[in-house]
Design an enzyme around this catalytic site. Structure first.
Site, short mmCIF file in Angstrom:
data_model
loop_
_atom_site.label_atom_id
_atom_site.label_comp_id
_atom_site.label_asym_id
_atom_site.label_seq_id
_atom_site.Cartn_x
_atom_site.Cartn_y
_atom_site.Cartn_z
N CYS A 54 0.81 -1.23 0.00
CA CYS A 54 0.00 0.00 0.00
C CYS A 54 0.84 1.27 0.00
O CYS A 54 0.33 2.36 -0.25
CB CYS A 54 -0.93 0.00 1.20
SG CYS A 54 -1.97 -1.44 1.25
N HIS A 81 -3.01 7.25 2.49
CA HIS A 81 -3.49 5.95 2.01
C HIS A 81 -4.85 5.67 2.63
O HIS A 81 -5.04 5.80 3.85
CB HIS A 81 -2.48 4.87 2.39
CG HIS A 81 -2.98 3.48 2.19
ND1 HIS A 81 -3.61 3.08 1.03
CD2 HIS A 81 -2.96 2.39 3.01
CE1 HIS A 81 -3.95 1.81 1.15
NE2 HIS A 81 -3.58 1.38 2.33
N ASN A 112 -10.11 -0.09 0.18
CA ASN A 112 -8.65 0.03 0.14
C ASN A 112 -8.15 -0.59 -1.16
O ASN A 112 -8.15 -1.80 -1.32
CB ASN A 112 -8.09 -0.71 1.37
CG ASN A 112 -6.57 -0.71 1.41
OD1 ASN A 112 -5.92 -0.34 0.44
ND2 ASN A 112 -6.02 -1.16 2.52
#
Ligand code: ACO
Length: 323
Positions: free
Chosen positions: A111, A250, A280
């Site tokens: 990520c 993020h 996500n």
């Protein structure tokens, strides 16, 4: 020289999976998912591939920038879920957009990947190594999750975002990046892709699982390390917290972002979020959000943007740049 953003683009699959849809696959419900994560829906590939989504995002960024694809020197593509290991997805994108003079490679920092790639692009530009860099984050997380594990499958979605950086005079970009391999076990992913997530294994065996996560360990890591790295970059650059216009983090979990804002004692309004819609998307969250902010008219010349990523590795990185 610094890399100025001169175009952004994004692509998400049209196919949407709501929390209610998920509740038909695993024992969960909309209320639990929204309360613990802030996620309402996610877009899931339906025939698309990671490279395809990356190429679409890149085309939109190019269109906005007005730059000829042949001017691109490097394509950096952050992904941990490309359908091919090689050719790398960056080379696939090169082919799709006709960036025939570009060198391209993929970069995997989970990520954190997009922010790591953005920092690498800035370093290339400031070293005079190149002038125009296409930076992409693209993921098919639906190929990576175990669709029987309610602890993880609710969290992820698919998509891609891209930015084009062009060498220009401007305020220096400040950055930081860290890894802690000793804690990597908190979040692991196997590289084998599973296409048959809707089917039960015929022999009734334990299902293959791709992403394993200690959710609480990842949560604690994120709420400690993200404020730390933001403060590190602020200090190194001599910038005050109040000077930052937006913190583009993020998009893993609303509670993580709220906790970061609280720890920094900063207005949550400076932390845009779109995870309710997309969940996500790992390395794609930051560029998708930047593209939405850009196209939504939120970003003005001279604004200071702090972006930060965190994820498997464990890895975390931040970058402070002027729009
Ligand atoms: N639906 C309903 N109940 C659930 C679900 C679900 N989807 N998942 C777990 N539960 C249950 C658990 O079984 C547990 O039940 P029990 O109390 O009867 O044992 C209860 O809910 C609480 O479970 P916890 O795991 O303690 O829940 P928590 O509050 O920690 O929330 C979550 C879990 C959302 C995963 C949280 O830990 C989190 O957000 N962690 C960060 C994860 C993350 O963002 N990872 C990605 C970041 S890095 C990257 O992007 C790759």
């Amino acid at each position: 020289m610094v890399g100025k953003v001169c175009g952004t683009g994004s692509y998400v699959p049209a196919h949407v999976m709501s929390n209610d849809d998920l509740a038909r696959i695993v024992d969960t419900n909309d209320e639990w998912i929204r309360e613990r994560t802030g996620i309402g829906r996610r877009h899931i590939i339906d025939g698309e591939t990671t490279s395809y989504m990356a190429g679409q995002a890149a085309k939109k960024a190019l269109e906005q920038s007005g730059i000829d694809p042949e001017e691109i020197d490097i394509i950096l593509l952050a992904t941990s879920s490309s359908e091919t290991v090689y050719p790398c997805a960056a080379c696939e994108v090169q082919k799709m957009i006709g960036a025939k003079h570009a060198a391209g490679y993929d970069l995997n920092a989970a990520c954190t990947g997009f922010v790591m790639a953005f920092n690498a692009a800035q370093a290339y530009i400031s070293a005079g190594f190149c002038r125009t860099v296409l930076v992409i984050g693209a993921e098919s997380m639906s190929n990576m999750v175990d669709w029987t594990d309610r602890g993880t499958c609710i969290l992820f979605g698919d998509g891609a975002g891209a930015v084009i950086l062009r060498a220009a005079e401007g305020a220096p970009v400040h950055m930081a990046a860290h890894s802690d391999g000793k804690k990597g076990v908190a979040l692991t992913g196997l590289s084998r892709h599973r296409k048959d997530w809707e089917k039960e294994p015929e022999d009734g065996s334990v299902k293959e699982s791709f992403i394993h996560m200690d959710g609480q360990a990842v949560f604690k890591f994120a709420v400690r390390k993200v404020p730390e790295i933001i403060e590190e970059v602020l200090e190194e650059s001599g910038t005050g917290l109040d000077e930052i216009d937006y913190f583009v983090l993020h998009q893993a979990n609303r509670r993580i972002i709220e906790a970061v804002a609280r720890r920094l004692k900063t207005d949550i309004g400076k932390f845009p979020m779109n995870l309710e819609e997309y969940a996500n998307t790992s390395a794609a969250t930051v560029p998708i959000l930047l593209d939405e902010m850009n196209r939504g008219g939120m970003l003005k010349k001279g604004q200071k943007i702090m972006t930060a990523g965190f994820g498997a590795g464990l890895t975390w990185a931040a970058s402070l740049f002027e729009w």
